[in-house]
Motif scaffolding. Structure first.
Motif, short mmCIF file in Angstrom:
data_model
loop_
_atom_site.label_atom_id
_atom_site.label_comp_id
_atom_site.label_asym_id
_atom_site.label_seq_id
_atom_site.Cartn_x
_atom_site.Cartn_y
_atom_site.Cartn_z
N UNK A 41 21.85 62.71 22.23
CA UNK A 41 22.23 62.03 23.47
C UNK A 41 23.60 62.47 23.96
N UNK A 42 24.55 62.66 23.03
CA UNK A 42 25.87 63.09 23.45
C UNK A 42 25.85 64.51 24.00
N UNK A 43 24.90 65.31 23.56
CA UNK A 43 24.76 66.65 24.14
C UNK A 43 24.51 66.53 25.64
N UNK A 44 23.64 65.62 26.02
CA UNK A 44 23.34 65.44 27.44
C UNK A 44 24.51 64.81 28.19
N UNK A 45 25.13 63.79 27.61
CA UNK A 45 26.22 63.12 28.32
C UNK A 45 27.44 64.03 28.49
N UNK A 46 27.69 64.91 27.52
CA UNK A 46 28.84 65.79 27.60
C UNK A 46 28.59 67.05 28.43
N UNK A 47 27.38 67.25 28.86
CA UNK A 47 27.10 68.38 29.75
C UNK A 47 26.78 67.91 31.18
N UNK A 48 26.50 66.64 31.35
CA UNK A 48 26.14 66.11 32.68
C UNK A 48 27.20 66.36 33.76
#
Length: 185
Positions: A41-48
């Motif tokens: 999930x943090x992969x998505x939030x930190x690339x958004x």
């Protein structure tokens, strides 16, 4: 793009693995506090935030000749996701996997990061982040402890590789001003 933008950026030769043991004073990210279920999930939030960054009018301009532009950082983040997704797959296939060297500065030059289309990079970054999210999301149980070796001898587990990657993603958001620095918070 000015001639100064054509200057090469001095290679980053620091060993950032220390970020697994303590909070980064520059970006404030505490990689070692991230749990296995949080990596995907943090992969998505930190690339958004990158799509918005890449919509900036001056996205290809370097703030200084020796610092990457937001576009170059976005290309790097896209490639970080691609490289780390491949490394996780390699670790899941082979415990004790040995990673081929990845020279980020060579990748930037060979990939002509400064010349890429920001809209295309935004789409590619989302694709790479989603693939990385999916791969980390498939890891469970003891697989988080499978090991891999970077070409310089640094050893990672799937979990610490994910934590290390997340620091990179968080740090580069600070580099381009998409989030405040740790000192500004």
């Amino acid at each position: 793009m000015s001639d100064a933008a054509a200057d090469p950026v001095e290679p980053d030769t620091k060993d950032w693995t220390w970020t697994l043991d303590r909070r980064c004073p520059d970006c404030g990210f505490e990689a070692g506090a991230v749990t296995a279920p949080q990596v995907a999930e943090q992969t998505l939030s930190l690339t958004a935030p990158w799509r918005t960054v890449l919509e900036g009018a001056d996205v290809a301009d370097r703030p200084r000749p020796d610092v990457w532009s937001p576009l170059e950082y976005a290309c790097h983040v896209r490639d970080v996701c691609r490289v780390f997704e491949g490394r996780v797959r390699q670790m899941l296939d082979q415990d004790g996997a040995q990673f081929a060297n990845w020279d980020q500065d060579e990748a930037a030059a060979a990939g002509r990061y400064r010349e890429q289309d920001p809209a295309v990079v935004a789409d590619e970054l989302v694709e790479a982040a989603v693939a990385t999210h999916r791969t980390f999301g498939e890891v469970d149980g003891d697989a988080w402890q499978r090991r891999g070796l970077r070409s310089n001898g640094s050893e990672f587990t799937v979990l610490t590789l994910g934590q290390y990657m997340l620091h990179d993603l968080a740090h580069h958001l600070v580099d381009v001003g998409a989030v405040p620095t740790a000192a500004d918070r």
